[in-house]
Design a protein around this motif. Structure first.
Motif, PDB file in Angstrom:
ATOM      1  N   TYR A  67     -14.153  24.253  38.139  1.00  0.00           N
ATOM      2  CA  TYR A  67     -12.800  24.298  38.106  1.00  0.00           C
ATOM      3  C   TYR A  67     -12.238  23.316  39.149  1.00  0.00           C
ATOM      4  O   TYR A  67     -11.700  22.431  38.961  1.00  0.00           O
ATOM      5  CB  TYR A  67     -11.897  25.682  37.995  1.00  0.00           C
ATOM      6  CG  TYR A  67     -10.473  25.423  37.703  1.00  0.00           C
ATOM      7  CD1 TYR A  67     -10.117  25.184  36.599  1.00  0.00           C
ATOM      8  CD2 TYR A  67      -9.595  25.309  38.914  1.00  0.00           C
ATOM      9  CE1 TYR A  67      -8.496  24.780  36.321  1.00  0.00           C
ATOM     10  CE2 TYR A  67      -8.300  25.025  38.440  1.00  0.00           C
ATOM     11  CZ  TYR A  67      -7.637  24.996  37.268  1.00  0.00           C
ATOM     12  OH  TYR A  67      -6.544  24.449  37.269  1.00  0.00           O
ATOM     13  N   SER A  68     -12.731  23.741  40.338  1.00  0.00           N
ATOM     14  CA  SER A  68     -12.375  22.731  41.629  1.00  0.00           C
ATOM     15  C   SER A  68     -12.749  21.386  41.588  1.00  0.00           C
ATOM     16  O   SER A  68     -12.197  20.585  42.305  1.00  0.00           O
ATOM     17  CB  SER A  68     -12.762  23.632  42.989  1.00  0.00           C
ATOM     18  OG  SER A  68     -14.197  23.708  43.097  1.00  0.00           O
ATOM     19  N   ASN A  69     -13.724  21.164  40.764  1.00  0.00           N
ATOM     20  CA  ASN A  69     -14.277  19.741  40.703  1.00  0.00           C
ATOM     21  C   ASN A  69     -13.730  18.989  39.506  1.00  0.00           C
ATOM     22  O   ASN A  69     -14.161  17.861  39.512  1.00  0.00           O
ATOM     23  CB  ASN A  69     -16.049  20.048  40.819  1.00  0.00           C
ATOM     24  CG  ASN A  69     -16.371  20.264  42.312  1.00  0.00           C
ATOM     25  OD1 ASN A  69     -15.888  19.749  43.070  1.00  0.00           O
ATOM     26  ND2 ASN A  69     -17.493  21.167  42.232  1.00  0.00           N
ATOM     27  N   LEU A  70     -13.176  19.705  38.631  1.00  0.00           N
ATOM     28  CA  LEU A  70     -12.573  18.655  37.438  1.00  0.00           C
ATOM     29  C   LEU A  70     -11.627  17.809  37.921  1.00  0.00           C
ATOM     30  O   LEU A  70     -10.708  18.165  38.855  1.00  0.00           O
ATOM     31  CB  LEU A  70     -11.854  19.947  36.449  1.00  0.00           C
ATOM     32  CG  LEU A  70     -12.709  20.604  35.571  1.00  0.00           C
ATOM     33  CD1 LEU A  70     -12.071  21.619  34.914  1.00  0.00           C
ATOM     34  CD2 LEU A  70     -13.762  20.115  34.891  1.00  0.00           C
ATOM     35  N   ARG A  81      -5.759  20.081  35.626  1.00  0.00           N
ATOM     36  CA  ARG A  81      -7.004  20.031  35.486  1.00  0.00           C
ATOM     37  C   ARG A  81      -7.381  19.608  33.882  1.00  0.00           C
ATOM     38  O   ARG A  81      -6.722  20.240  32.987  1.00  0.00           O
ATOM     39  CB  ARG A  81      -7.872  21.192  35.819  1.00  0.00           C
ATOM     40  CG  ARG A  81      -7.626  21.719  37.289  1.00  0.00           C
ATOM     41  CD  ARG A  81      -8.031  20.703  38.238  1.00  0.00           C
ATOM     42  NE  ARG A  81      -7.781  21.044  39.464  1.00  0.00           N
ATOM     43  CZ  ARG A  81      -8.715  20.735  40.613  1.00  0.00           C
ATOM     44  NH1 ARG A  81      -9.577  19.908  40.555  1.00  0.00           N
ATOM     45  NH2 ARG A  81      -8.234  21.390  41.923  1.00  0.00           N
ATOM     46  N   CYS A  82      -8.404  18.839  33.711  1.00  0.00           N
ATOM     47  CA  CYS A  82      -8.921  18.479  32.521  1.00  0.00           C
ATOM     48  C   CYS A  82     -10.444  18.635  32.091  1.00  0.00           C
ATOM     49  O   CYS A  82     -11.171  18.227  33.332  1.00  0.00           O
ATOM     50  CB  CYS A  82      -8.363  16.793  32.335  1.00  0.00           C
ATOM     51  SG  CYS A  82      -8.983  16.194  30.882  1.00  0.00           S
ATOM     52  N   LEU A  83     -10.913  18.862  31.096  1.00  0.00           N
ATOM     53  CA  LEU A  83     -12.311  18.947  31.039  1.00  0.00           C
ATOM     54  C   LEU A  83     -12.737  18.274  29.538  1.00  0.00           C
ATOM     55  O   LEU A  83     -11.777  18.522  28.407  1.00  0.00           O
ATOM     56  CB  LEU A  83     -12.423  20.458  30.750  1.00  0.00           C
ATOM     57  CG  LEU A  83     -14.112  20.853  30.576  1.00  0.00           C
ATOM     58  CD1 LEU A  83     -14.985  20.314  31.551  1.00  0.00           C
ATOM     59  CD2 LEU A  83     -14.236  22.379  30.126  1.00  0.00           C
ATOM     60  N   LEU A  84     -13.499  17.352  29.681  1.00  0.00           N
ATOM     61  CA  LEU A  84     -13.966  16.678  28.371  1.00  0.00           C
ATOM     62  C   LEU A  84     -15.027  17.371  27.568  1.00  0.00           C
ATOM     63  O   LEU A  84     -15.892  17.691  28.151  1.00  0.00           O
ATOM     64  CB  LEU A  84     -14.421  15.462  28.459  1.00  0.00           C
ATOM     65  CG  LEU A  84     -13.183  14.300  28.992  1.00  0.00           C
ATOM     66  CD1 LEU A  84     -13.847  12.883  29.382  1.00  0.00           C
ATOM     67  CD2 LEU A  84     -12.160  14.316  27.860  1.00  0.00           C
ATOM     68  N   LEU A  85     -14.944  17.712  26.392  1.00  0.00           N
ATOM     69  CA  LEU A  85     -15.723  18.498  25.451  1.00  0.00           C
ATOM     70  C   LEU A  85     -16.356  17.288  24.353  1.00  0.00           C
ATOM     71  O   LEU A  85     -15.632  16.665  24.008  1.00  0.00           O
ATOM     72  CB  LEU A  85     -15.181  19.491  24.667  1.00  0.00           C
ATOM     73  CG  LEU A  85     -14.674  20.697  25.621  1.00  0.00           C
ATOM     74  CD1 LEU A  85     -14.185  21.897  24.842  1.00  0.00           C
ATOM     75  CD2 LEU A  85     -15.925  21.300  26.508  1.00  0.00           C
TER      76      LEU A  85
END
Length: 122
Positions: A67-70, A81-85
């Motif tokens: 999470y902290s590196n997103l 924060r954003c996460l690509l799936l």
């Protein structure tokens, strides 16, 4: 690449999760996490160094590290924060922490977690 220890970390296909390394001193553990929505996935391996921690505590720390590196974006004055799936041959699915849940947001998307390596921290 695995770090050497007094015992091989794997015996056959099973990780030798030595409690003397994991829970009794400072250890470096690698955790493989898979996050998903529908049939979109992303898998990452995270290194966690901790003192006297094992099992779910290590996985929670790995999620916090992810999470902290997103990357974070600002949308209408809100930082999120954003996460690509991804899935095969398709446009990635962009998931955003729109409600500011933090690590709980990632925990809700976690579909697989495995500690894949443990060794004394150096």
């Amino acid at each position: 690449m695995r770090e050497s220890s007094s015992q091989p970390p794997f015996e056959g296909d099973v990780l030798n999760y030595d409690p003397n390394i994991a829970a009794l001193r400072v250890s470096r553990q690698r955790v493989e996490l898979t996050f998903g929505r529908w049939d979109f996935r992303v898998t990452t391996v995270v290194a966690v160094t901790c003192h006297r921690c094992s099992g779910l505590n290590v996985i929670e720390q790995a999620i916090a590290t992810v999470y902290s590196n997103l990357p974070s974006y600002t949308y209408e004055g809100e930082k999120m924060r954003c996460l690509l799936l991804e899935r095969e041959e398709d446009i990635p699915l962009e998931c955003r922490d729109e409600e500011g849940q933090g690590e709980e947001w990632l925990q809700d998307m976690l579909i697989s977690a495995e500690i894949i390596d443990v060794a004394p921290a150096q």
